[in-house]
Structures are given as structure tokens and as C-alpha cells.
Design a protein around this motif. Structure first.
Motif, PDB file in Angstrom:
ATOM      1  N   GLY A   1     -11.014-119.055  19.429  1.00  0.00           N
ATOM      2  CA  GLY A   1     -10.814-119.019  20.867  1.00  0.00           C
ATOM      3  C   GLY A   1     -10.383-120.346  21.468  1.00  0.00           C
ATOM      4  O   GLY A   1      -9.901-121.249  20.785  1.00  0.00           O
ATOM      5  N   THR A   2     -10.569-120.451  22.783  1.00  0.00           N
ATOM      6  CA  THR A   2     -10.131-121.632  23.529  1.00  0.00           C
ATOM      7  C   THR A   2     -11.248-122.279  24.333  1.00  0.00           C
ATOM      8  O   THR A   2     -10.993-123.226  25.072  1.00  0.00           O
ATOM      9  N   SER A   3     -12.471-121.809  24.221  1.00  0.00           N
ATOM     10  CA  SER A   3     -13.554-122.345  25.057  1.00  0.00           C
ATOM     11  C   SER A   3     -13.806-123.830  24.811  1.00  0.00           C
ATOM     12  O   SER A   3     -14.315-124.526  25.699  1.00  0.00           O
ATOM     13  N   TRP A   4     -13.430-124.347  23.657  1.00  0.00           N
ATOM     14  CA  TRP A   4     -13.607-125.773  23.349  1.00  0.00           C
ATOM     15  C   TRP A   4     -12.771-126.643  24.279  1.00  0.00           C
ATOM     16  O   TRP A   4     -13.118-127.794  24.537  1.00  0.00           O
ATOM     17  N   ARG A   5     -11.678-126.105  24.809  1.00  0.00           N
ATOM     18  CA  ARG A   5     -10.750-126.906  25.611  1.00  0.00           C
ATOM     19  C   ARG A   5     -11.395-127.486  26.869  1.00  0.00           C
ATOM     20  O   ARG A   5     -11.056-128.596  27.275  1.00  0.00           O
TER      21      ARG A   5
ATOM     22  N   VAL B   1      -4.714-129.278  16.716  1.00  0.00           N
ATOM     23  CA  VAL B   1      -3.863-128.146  17.054  1.00  0.00           C
ATOM     24  C   VAL B   1      -2.490-128.463  16.475  1.00  0.00           C
ATOM     25  O   VAL B   1      -1.801-129.359  16.952  1.00  0.00           O
TER      26      VAL B   1
ATOM     27  N   VAL C   1      -5.486-124.089  14.050  1.00  0.00           N
ATOM     28  CA  VAL C   1      -6.379-124.987  14.776  1.00  0.00           C
ATOM     29  C   VAL C   1      -7.621-125.199  13.908  1.00  0.00           C
ATOM     30  O   VAL C   1      -8.304-124.243  13.541  1.00  0.00           O
TER      31      VAL C   1
ATOM     32  N   TRP D   1     -17.671-121.994  19.323  1.00  0.00           N
ATOM     33  CA  TRP D   1     -16.222-121.895  19.109  1.00  0.00           C
ATOM     34  C   TRP D   1     -15.797-122.282  17.697  1.00  0.00           C
ATOM     35  O   TRP D   1     -14.615-122.298  17.378  1.00  0.00           O
TER      36      TRP D   1
ATOM     37  N   HIS E   1      -7.949-118.094  14.633  1.00  0.00           N
ATOM     38  CA  HIS E   1      -7.813-119.407  15.215  1.00  0.00           C
ATOM     39  C   HIS E   1      -7.157-119.300  16.572  1.00  0.00           C
ATOM     40  O   HIS E   1      -6.676-118.249  16.960  1.00  0.00           O
ATOM     41  N   ASP E   2      -7.136-120.383  17.268  1.00  0.00           N
ATOM     42  CA  ASP E   2      -6.636-120.449  18.624  1.00  0.00           C
ATOM     43  C   ASP E   2      -5.122-120.300  18.635  1.00  0.00           C
ATOM     44  O   ASP E   2      -4.416-121.161  18.162  1.00  0.00           O
TER      45      ASP E   2
ATOM     46  N   THR F   1      -3.229-120.325  21.268  1.00  0.00           N
ATOM     47  CA  THR F   1      -2.598-120.925  22.446  1.00  0.00           C
ATOM     48  C   THR F   1      -2.047-122.296  22.155  1.00  0.00           C
ATOM     49  O   THR F   1      -1.332-122.834  22.977  1.00  0.00           O
TER      50      THR F   1
END
Length: 165
Positions: free
Chosen positions: A13-17, A104, A113, A131, A161-162, A164
Motif C-alpha cells: 500500500g501507500t500508508s507509509w507515505r 521506490v 517498492v 505497511w 507492492h505499492d 503508485t
């Protein structure tokens, strides 16, 4: 002697961002690459450059020596590297007393990622954030050296993996 001890994981996911710093772009190439040692050069988007020698071949720990070099010399070395020059953006997320480095990847490895956490000792047990996905420590397919020397596009399209990137 400098020692690198780290664990490596896929990222979900992307929650780490929302926890990460702004990140820095990296171009990385290998001048020497074997099972037991490597010599790599990195040029960072913020103007820094370094040469890193890694010796050893265990899942978590290797001897590591890193030297700052002139960015112009790094560019010349990158033009002479073997395989493909890896492109990625590295972000950092601090969780408790550990810093997670999230890479990334771009170029032919776009979409991959990976997160690494450096440890003081192989016995360290950092809390694993939500994440973080499957551990790939010791899976040579995920080493930067293997990614630089691999043929064709990213071979991990089926991995979680992410996307995005």
C-alpha cells in the motif's frame, strides 16, 4: 570495520507515505559485482555522490565501506557501470528507534517498492509496521546488484507492492 546489518521487506500500500520524508532520487551502478563483493557508485539528486565497497555474503550482515566522491567522477563511473543503472527514490520513515528506508524503483523496475531497516545487531527485533509485507532478506532477486544485472523488465509484477511509485 564497518558492518551493515539489515533486513529487507516488500512494501504494501501507500500508508507509509504520510510518515515519510521528502525522499531523494538515486542513480546507482555497479563497477564490480560478484557473489562475495561489490563496488557500487551512487549519485544522489541532492548533489552528493559516493562509492561503496561491500564484502561478504550472508543474509543479513556484510562489511561495508563508503566514501564520498566528487559528483562529476560519479557520473563518469555510472557511464562505465556494468548492467543497468538503477533509478529509485529513497524515502525514510522513523518508527520507534529504527529508520526504515523505502526504495521506490523507476525504469525497468518501476512498481517495485522495498523497505530496508538497518540494525545494530542481528538480534534486534524492530516492530514491523502495518505497511510492511513479506520479508525478502537473503532473497538475492531483490538485491540491488541483481536488479542492476538482470535482463528485461521487473520480474516481480505479481508481488504485493505499492503501484503508485
Amino acid at each position: 570495520m564497518a558492518k551493515e546489518i539489515e533486513r529487507k521487506f516488500l512494501v504494501l500500500g501507500t500508508s507509509w507515505r504520510r510518515l515519510a520524508n521528502a525522499g531523494v532520487s538515486i542513480r546507482q551502478g555497479y563497477l564490480i559485482a560478484s557473489d562475495e563483493r561489490s563496488l557500487r557508485v551512487r549519485a544522489y539528486g541532492d548533489g552528493r555522490a559516493c562509492l561503496t565497497l561491500k564484502i561478504g555474503h550472508t543474509a543479513m550482515a556484510r562489511d561495508e565501506y563508503e566514501f564520498d566522491i566528487d559528483p562529476a567522477i560519479a557520473e563518469e563511473m555510472l557511464s562505465q557501470s556494468i548492467g543497468t543503472v538503477i533509478t529509485k527514490v529513497r524515502y525514510e520513515v522513523v518508527q520507534q528507534e529504527f529508520t526504515w528506508e523505502i526504495d521506490v524503483y523507476g525504469g525497468r523496475h518501476s512498481g517495485l517498492v522495498v523497505a530496508e531497516v538497518e540494525l545494530e545487531s542481528e538480534a534486534d527485533l524492530p516492530a514491523i509496521p502495518a505497511w510492511i509485507g513479506r520479508e525478502v532478506t537473503g532473497d538475492e532477486r531483490y538485491s540491488n546488484q541483481a536488479l542492476a544485472l538482470s535482463e528485461g523488465a521487473c520480474q516481480f509484477a505479481d508481488e504485493p507492492h505499492d503501484q503508485t511509485g
